[in-house]
Design an enzyme around this catalytic site. Structure first.
Site, mmCIF file in Angstrom:
data_model
loop_
_atom_site.group_PDB
_atom_site.id
_atom_site.type_symbol
_atom_site.label_atom_id
_atom_site.label_comp_id
_atom_site.label_asym_id
_atom_site.label_seq_id
_atom_site.Cartn_x
_atom_site.Cartn_y
_atom_site.Cartn_z
ATOM 1 C CG PHE A 149 -0.188 -0.202 2.082
ATOM 2 C CD1 PHE A 149 0.056 1.466 2.982
ATOM 3 C CD2 PHE A 149 0.626 -0.303 3.581
ATOM 4 C CE1 PHE A 149 0.396 2.680 3.883
ATOM 5 C CE2 PHE A 149 0.766 -0.174 4.476
ATOM 6 C CZ PHE A 149 1.387 1.130 4.975
ATOM 7 C CE LYS A 173 -3.057 -8.311 -4.673
ATOM 8 N NZ LYS A 173 -3.545 -6.895 -3.440
ATOM 9 C CD GLU A 176 -5.639 -5.639 0.152
ATOM 10 O OE1 GLU A 176 -5.045 -5.278 -0.313
ATOM 11 O OE2 GLU A 176 -5.632 -6.493 1.136
ATOM 12 C CB SER A 226 4.218 -7.469 5.578
ATOM 13 O OG SER A 226 4.037 -8.592 5.700
ATOM 14 C CB CYS A 281 10.450 -0.524 2.891
ATOM 15 S SG CYS A 281 11.008 0.222 0.828
ATOM 16 C CD GLU A 382 7.712 -3.115 8.139
ATOM 17 O OE1 GLU A 382 7.739 -4.158 7.887
ATOM 18 O OE2 GLU A 382 8.829 -2.222 7.007
HETATM 19 P P1 NAD Z 1 1.405 -6.672 3.134
HETATM 20 O O1 NAD Z 1 2.360 -7.661 3.354
HETATM 21 O O2 NAD Z 1 0.318 -6.765 4.529
HETATM 22 O O3 NAD Z 1 0.723 -6.646 1.266
HETATM 23 C C1 NAD Z 1 1.852 -6.556 0.649
HETATM 24 C C2 NAD Z 1 0.314 -7.415 -0.572
HETATM 25 O O4 NAD Z 1 0.089 -8.541 -0.497
HETATM 26 C C3 NAD Z 1 -0.946 -6.785 -0.666
HETATM 27 O O5 NAD Z 1 -1.310 -6.442 -2.312
HETATM 28 C C4 NAD Z 1 -1.725 -7.295 0.209
HETATM 29 O O6 NAD Z 1 -3.146 -7.273 -1.348
HETATM 30 C C5 NAD Z 1 -0.841 -8.817 -0.137
HETATM 31 N N1 NAD Z 1 -1.462 -9.990 0.931
HETATM 32 C C6 NAD Z 1 -1.056 -8.936 2.172
HETATM 33 N N2 NAD Z 1 -1.143 -10.108 2.829
HETATM 34 C C7 NAD Z 1 -1.689 -11.258 2.427
HETATM 35 C C8 NAD Z 1 -0.833 -13.003 2.432
HETATM 36 N N3 NAD Z 1 -1.720 -13.211 3.971
HETATM 37 N N4 NAD Z 1 -1.221 -13.849 1.797
HETATM 38 C C9 NAD Z 1 -0.864 -13.394 0.937
HETATM 39 N N5 NAD Z 1 -1.172 -11.872 0.564
HETATM 40 C C10 NAD Z 1 -1.191 -10.923 0.902
HETATM 41 O O7 NAD Z 1 1.930 -5.541 2.972
HETATM 42 P P2 NAD Z 1 1.602 -4.051 2.959
HETATM 43 O O8 NAD Z 1 1.605 -4.115 4.067
HETATM 44 O O9 NAD Z 1 0.477 -3.304 1.681
HETATM 45 O O10 NAD Z 1 2.884 -3.136 3.079
HETATM 46 C C11 NAD Z 1 3.879 -2.497 3.719
HETATM 47 C C12 NAD Z 1 5.192 -3.640 4.295
HETATM 48 O O11 NAD Z 1 5.611 -3.837 2.290
HETATM 49 C C13 NAD Z 1 5.979 -3.194 4.572
HETATM 50 O O12 NAD Z 1 6.128 -4.430 5.814
HETATM 51 C C14 NAD Z 1 6.805 -2.533 4.036
HETATM 52 O O13 NAD Z 1 8.191 -2.772 4.851
HETATM 53 C C15 NAD Z 1 6.802 -3.581 3.305
HETATM 54 N N6 NAD Z 1 7.581 -2.992 1.737
HETATM 55 C C16 NAD Z 1 9.146 -2.772 1.200
HETATM 56 C C17 NAD Z 1 9.544 -2.559 0.284
HETATM 57 C C18 NAD Z 1 10.741 -3.180 -0.234
HETATM 58 O O14 NAD Z 1 11.063 -2.495 -1.366
HETATM 59 N N7 NAD Z 1 11.227 -3.953 0.687
HETATM 60 C C19 NAD Z 1 9.164 -1.462 -0.114
HETATM 61 C C20 NAD Z 1 7.755 -1.293 -0.211
HETATM 62 C C21 NAD Z 1 6.962 -1.713 1.269
#
Ligand code: NAD
Length: 497
Positions: A149, A173, A176, A226, A281, A382
Site C-alpha cells: 500500500f 495485483k 487493495e 511485509s 520501507c 517493524e
Molecule cells: P502486505 O505484506 O500486507 O501486503 C502486500 C501485498 O500482499 C498486498 O498486495 C496484499 O494484498 C497482499 N497480501 C497481504 N496479506 C497477504 C497474505 N496473507 N497472503 C497473500 N497476500 C497477501 O504489506 P503492506 O502492508 O501493503 O505494505 C507494507 C509492507 O511492505 C512493510 O512491511 C514494508 O516494509 C514493505 N515494503 C517493502 C519494500 C521493499 O522494497 N523491501 C517496499 C515497500 C514496502
C-alpha cells in the site's frame, strides 16, 4: 459509492464481483470507494488475455517496444499530478511526497526506454574454426506483480515497465487499500499504444494472491510487502515452479558517529523517520547514537519535531499526513503503548496530536523513544509508522554489531565526517543499501534496489540490470554454417581448434 474495477485486455472489467473491499480517505476516516476482488475465474480471464497478447508482443521489435515506452513516459509525466492526487486521496501522504514518488517511478520507465541497449547479448566468433557462439535473453511469458500500500504507483513501476520492455506481458495485483493509481496507469499505457492484454490489473486480497501463486499460466512473480507475506510468496511460488523475487519489510538503522555534522543528522533523522508518516520501507526507524551523541543530538531532533505540521495531505502546509487505515493506526498506537510498558522513554508523544476538523482521520503525530534496548518489541518489530527509537551505543563496534544482528537488512545509514570510518562501515555492514550521510539511500533506476536477509527472498533485486535479468532467461547458441570440409562422420568428442 465509487466503484474501482479490474483492467483486463485493454478495458475496464464489466462483470459483477462477488467480493469487494473498502477504500478509505485516511484524512477523514470515511469510506471513499469499493474495489472489486478477483476470484480464480477473473484471474483466468487476465492470464488468457496476457498469454494471447504475449504471442505477438514477444516478437515486437525493440524499437516498437521502446517507442511505446517513450510515449508512456510522456503521458505519466504529463499526468503525474493526477496520479499523485490519487495517492494522497487513498494513501494519505502529502501531495509533494506523492509527486516525488511518481517521479521515482518515472525514472524506471525512462530506464526501460533503453531496452534495446539493455538486452544486447554477447557474441564470440570462432569458438572453434567456423563455429560462433552467442547469448540472447528472452522473455519469460506472463509475469505477475503483487505490491504494497505504501507506494501505490512507484513500486509497481519498479516492475511492469521493465517486464514489458523485455517482451513479457504483465498482471499487476496492487494493494487493495489504494488501488486507483494502477488503473489510471493502465489507461495511460493503452493510450501510449500498448496492445491490449500486455498490461492488466486485477484487484484483490489474499485469495487473489494465492490464485496467482497457483496459476500454471504465470511464469514469474515479483512481490513487495511485509516479510511474513514475502516468505509465503517465495516459498509457495517457487514450489509451483515460478521464478520469484519477494522483497520484505525493514528496520532501518541510522548510525551517528561522534564527529558527525549533528545539524545535518538531525534534519536527516526527522525527515527519514517521519516522512510519509514512517510508512516507507526505507524510513529510518532506529537511531543509533554512538558515545555522547544522544545528549547533543536529541535536543536538535526534538526542536525539529516540535515544528512539524501534521495535517491532510491535500493541504500545502502539511508535512506529514495520516496513516493508511484505522487498523494500521491502532497497530502503531499499540506499539507506542508497548514501548512505554517495556520501559523505553517516550520523549515525544504523537498520540497527543490533534488535527482540527479531521478528528476521525487516522492521524498520529511523531513519536520519539529514547533508551530503547534490543529486546524490546519496538526495536525488534517493524512498526511502519511515525515512531523513531533511539538506541545508545558505546562505540562503533557495538553500533555495527547491532545493525548486523538485526534480521532485517534493507537500508542503513552512517553519519560521520571521517571518510575512513565511513568506508569501513560500508565494507563491514551486512545490509543491501547503504547511505553515507544520506538517510534514505534509494538507488536510482539504473542501479538495483533490494535488501538482504529477511528483507528479500530470492536472488534478484528490482530494476536496474538485475530487473532485466529477472524478467528474461538466457540462451546460448552455438552455430556453424557448414563448409564442405566439415562433412563426414566423426564419433570423437569435438576438439576445439
Ligand atoms: P502486505 O505484506 O500486507 O501486503 C502486500 C501485498 O500482499 C498486498 O498486495 C496484499 O494484498 C497482499 N497480501 C497481504 N496479506 C497477504 C497474505 N496473507 N497472503 C497473500 N497476500 C497477501 O504489506 P503492506 O502492508 O501493503 O505494505 C507494507 C509492507 O511492505 C512493510 O512491511 C514494508 O516494509 C514493505 N515494503 C517493502 C519494500 C521493499 O522494497 N523491501 C517496499 C515497500 C514496502
Amino acid at each position: 459509492m465509487r466503484q474501482i474495477t479490474h483492467w483486463i485486455d485493454g478495458k475496464a472489467w464489466e462483470g459483477r464481483a462477488e467480493r469487494k473491499g473498502p477504500v478509505y480517505d485516511p484524512a477523514t476516516g470515511q469510506q471513499a470507494a469499493e474495489v472489486a476482488f478477483a476470484d480464480r475465474a477473473v484471474l483466468d480471464q487476465a492470464v488468457e488475455a496476457a498469454a494471447r497478447a504475449g504471442a505477438s508482443w514477444r516478437d515486437s521489435s525493440l524499437s516498437a517496444r521502446s517507442k511505446v515506452l517513450f510515449a508512456f513516459r510522456d503521458l505519466v509525466d504529463r499526468n503525474k499530478k493526477e496520479i499523485a492526487s490519487l495517492l494522497t486521496a487513498e494513501h494519505g501522504k502529502v501531495l509533494s511526497d506523492a509527486l516525488g514518488s511518481v517521479t521515482r517511478g518515472l525514472e524506471v520507465i525512462e530506464f526501460a526506454c533503453g531496452v534495446p541497449q539493455l538486452l544486447k547479448g554477447e557474441f564470440s566468433e570462432n569458438v572453434s574454426t567456423d563455429v560462433d557462439s552467442y547469448s540472447i535473453r528472452q522473455p519469460l511469458g506472463v509475469c505477475a506483480g503483487i505490491t504494497p500500500f505504501n507506494f501505490p504507483a512507484m513500486v509497481p513501476m519498479w516492475m511492469y515497465p521493465i517486464a514489458i520492455a523485455c517482451g513479457n506481458t504483465f498482471i499487476l495485483k496492487p494493494s487493495e487499500k489504494d488501488p486507483s493509481a494502477s488503473v489510471l496507469c493502465a489507461r495511460l499505457f493503452k493510450e501510449a499504444g500498448l496492445p491490449d492484454g500486455v498490461f492488466n490489473v486485477v484487484h484483490g486480497d489474499r485469495e487473489t494472491v494465492d490464485a496467482i501463486l497457483a496459476h500454471p499460466g504465470i511464469a514469474a512473480v515479483s512481490f513487495v510487502g511485509s516479510t511474513p507475506v514475502a516468505k509465503h510468496i517465495y516459498e509457495t511460488g517457487t514450489r509451483a515452479g515460478k521464478r520469484v523475487q519477494a522483497l520484505g519489510g525493514a528496520k532501518n538503522h541510522m548510525v551517528v558517529l561522534p564527529d558527525a555534522d549533528l545539524d545535518l543528522a538531525a534534519d536527516s533523522a526527522v525527515s527519514a523517520a517521519y516522512g510519509s508518516a514512517g510508512e516507507r520501507c526505507m524510513a529510518i526507524s532506529v537511531l543509533v547514537t554512538v558515545g555522547d551523541v544522544a545528549d547533543r543530538l536529541l535536543p536538535k531532533i526534538r526542536e525539529r519535531i516540535g515544528k512539524l505540521k501534521v495535517g491532510p495531505g491535500t493541504e500545502a502546509s502539511s508535512e506529514m499526513g495520516p496513516l493508511v487505515t484505522k487498523d494500521h493506526h491502532a497497530r502503531v498506537v499499540g506499539y507506542v503503548e508497548k514501548g512505554v510498558a517495556e520501559g523505553a522513554e517516550l520523549v515525544e508523544d504523537g498520540r497527543r496530536t490533534k488535527v482540527p476538523g479531521h478528528e476521525r482521520g487516522f492521524f498520529l503525530g511523531p513519536c520519539l523513544f529514547d533508551r530503547v534496548t534490543p529486546e524490546m518489541a519496538i526495536y525488534r518489530d517493524e512498526i511502519f509508522g511515525p515512531v523513531l527509537s533511539v538506541v545508545r551505543a558505546e562505540g562503533y563496534d557495538q553500533a555495527l554489531d547491532l545493525v548486523n544482528r538485526n534480521r532485517y537488512a534493507n537500508g542503513v545509514a552512517v553519519f560521520t565526517n571521517d571518510g575512513g570510518a565511513a568506508r569501513r562501515f560500508q565494507n563491514e555492514v551486512q545490509v543491501g543499501m547503504v547511505g553515507i550521510n544520506v538517510p534514505i539511500p534509494v538507488p536510482m533506476a539504473y542501479y538495483s534496489f533490494g535488501g538482504w536477509k529477511s528483507s528479500l527472498f530470492g536472488d534478484s533485486h528490482v530494476h536496474g540490470r538485475e530487473g532485466i535479468h529477472f524478467y528474461t532467461r538466457g540462451k546460448v547458441v552455438t552455430s556453424r554454417w557448414p563448409e564442405p570440409h566439415h562433412r563426414g562422420v566423426n564419433l570423437g568428442f569435438p576438439q576445439m581448434k
